[in-house]
Motif scaffolding. Structure first.
Motif, mmCIF file in Angstrom:
data_model
loop_
_atom_site.group_PDB
_atom_site.id
_atom_site.type_symbol
_atom_site.label_atom_id
_atom_site.label_comp_id
_atom_site.label_asym_id
_atom_site.label_seq_id
_atom_site.Cartn_x
_atom_site.Cartn_y
_atom_site.Cartn_z
ATOM 1 N N ARG A 141 1.939 1.365 2.908
ATOM 2 C CA ARG A 141 2.757 2.342 2.185
ATOM 3 C C ARG A 141 2.332 2.430 0.723
ATOM 4 O O ARG A 141 2.341 3.512 0.133
ATOM 5 N N ARG A 142 1.943 1.305 0.166
ATOM 6 C CA ARG A 142 1.483 1.291 -1.223
ATOM 7 C C ARG A 142 0.211 2.102 -1.400
ATOM 8 O O ARG A 142 -0.013 2.715 -2.451
ATOM 9 N N HIS A 143 -0.618 2.129 -0.351
ATOM 10 C CA HIS A 143 -1.909 2.826 -0.443
ATOM 11 C C HIS A 143 -1.900 4.209 0.220
ATOM 12 O O HIS A 143 -2.958 4.830 0.331
ATOM 13 N N GLY A 144 -0.746 4.673 0.671
ATOM 14 C CA GLY A 144 -0.646 6.016 1.220
ATOM 15 C C GLY A 144 -1.168 6.195 2.629
ATOM 16 O O GLY A 144 -1.433 7.332 3.054
ATOM 17 N N LEU A 145 -1.288 5.115 3.406
ATOM 18 C CA LEU A 145 -1.852 5.238 4.748
ATOM 19 C C LEU A 145 -0.969 5.966 5.755
ATOM 20 O O LEU A 145 -1.513 6.643 6.643
ATOM 21 N N PRO A 146 0.356 5.848 5.701
ATOM 22 C CA PRO A 146 1.148 6.545 6.729
ATOM 23 C C PRO A 146 0.828 8.036 6.820
ATOM 24 O O PRO A 146 0.642 8.572 7.919
ATOM 25 N N ASP A 147 0.745 8.717 5.701
ATOM 26 C CA ASP A 147 0.435 10.149 5.718
ATOM 27 C C ASP A 147 -0.988 10.397 6.201
ATOM 28 O O ASP A 147 -1.230 11.304 7.010
ATOM 29 N N LEU A 148 -1.932 9.583 5.731
ATOM 30 C CA LEU A 148 -3.324 9.769 6.138
ATOM 31 C C LEU A 148 -3.507 9.573 7.634
ATOM 32 O O LEU A 148 -4.228 10.334 8.288
ATOM 33 N N LEU A 149 -2.855 8.553 8.193
ATOM 34 C CA LEU A 149 -2.983 8.289 9.622
ATOM 35 C C LEU A 149 -2.335 9.391 10.458
ATOM 36 O O LEU A 149 -2.854 9.756 11.521
#
Length: 236
Positions: A105-113
């Motif tokens: 979540r800190r690195h923005g992965l949920p949206d990217l995935l």
């Protein structure tokens, strides 16, 4: 959710002595590519270098491999997570589900995935890498087994990997579903996996005989198990 997820209760190269795995072969076949691009994401293990090297060795010669190290471990260093949008497979390793979710979540992965899956990237993972896609899960991130209710929610309900392979997993998960501490979901044994398409379970597979997967639901004050039909992969 729009897209494909292969959720491993255990198995794959992570639990193979020589790195070979019929489930991993199946995962590559799902891409439809001769030499797919596969990115390993070892966040849940703190980007354990040995784990990442085992991935590279297991997929060498049949995929173009990469490792997303959010802990900036050498030799991979830090890579912009946008690279996940360029992959045919994102393969998530095991470890701590809770730590994985916080770092992602800190690195923005949920949206990217979510975006990657929608454009055709196959999402996959073992143990914590299974748990993360669901709304909730059974985890040992805090030591003793405990329910965790803040997964990514790409898949509905809850997850329980290592269902028969680890002591207390089954009893604990059934108890949490029965009490409402976890919503109903999917319990998958080691060396088995369930494939989801657009949020719906479409197939269960296994790379060893007798490895089950279940749909688990609450019925009053009890939890019921419905076995999924499991297809044995070549060599199982």
């Amino acid at each position: 959710m729009i897209g494909t997820v292969l959720a491993l209760g255990g198995g794959g190269f992570s639990m193979s002595d020589d790195g070979s795995s019929a489930i991993d072969d199946h995962l590559l076949d799902l891409t439809g590519q001769d030499v797919p691009k596969v990115c390993f994401v070892p966040t849940a293990s703190g980007d354990d270098n040995g784990y990442a090297r085992r991935f590279e060795e297991a997929f060498s010669g049949r995929a173009t491999t990469s490792v997303l190290s959010l802990f900036c471990h050498e030799p991979w260093g830090y890579t912009d997570p946008q690279m996940l949008l360029e992959q045919d497979v994102v393969y998530v390793g095991g470890g701590s589900t809770a730590n994985l979710l916080d770092v992602w979540r800190r690195h923005g992965l949920p949206d990217l995935l979510t975006r990657a899956a929608a454009q055709g990237t196959v999402l996959a993972g073992i143990s914590a890498g299974m748990n993360c896609w669901f709304e909730a899960s059974s985890t040992d991130s805090f030591g003793p087994l405990a329910p965790l209710d803040d997964g990514l929610g790409l898949l509905p309900g809850s997850a329980c990997p290592h269902y028969l392979g680890e002591a207390d997993r089954r009893a604990a998960y059934l108890g949490w579903v029965a009490s409402g501490a976890l919503p109903g979901g999917y319990a998958v044994d080691e060396y088995a996996a369930v494939r989801f398409v657009d949020g719906v379970a479409v197939e269960a597979v296994a790379e060893r005989p007798g490895r089950p997967a279940y749909r688990v639901e609450r019925d009053g004050d009890v939890a019921t198990e419905t076995p999924l039909e499991v297809r044995s992969l070549p060599g199982a």
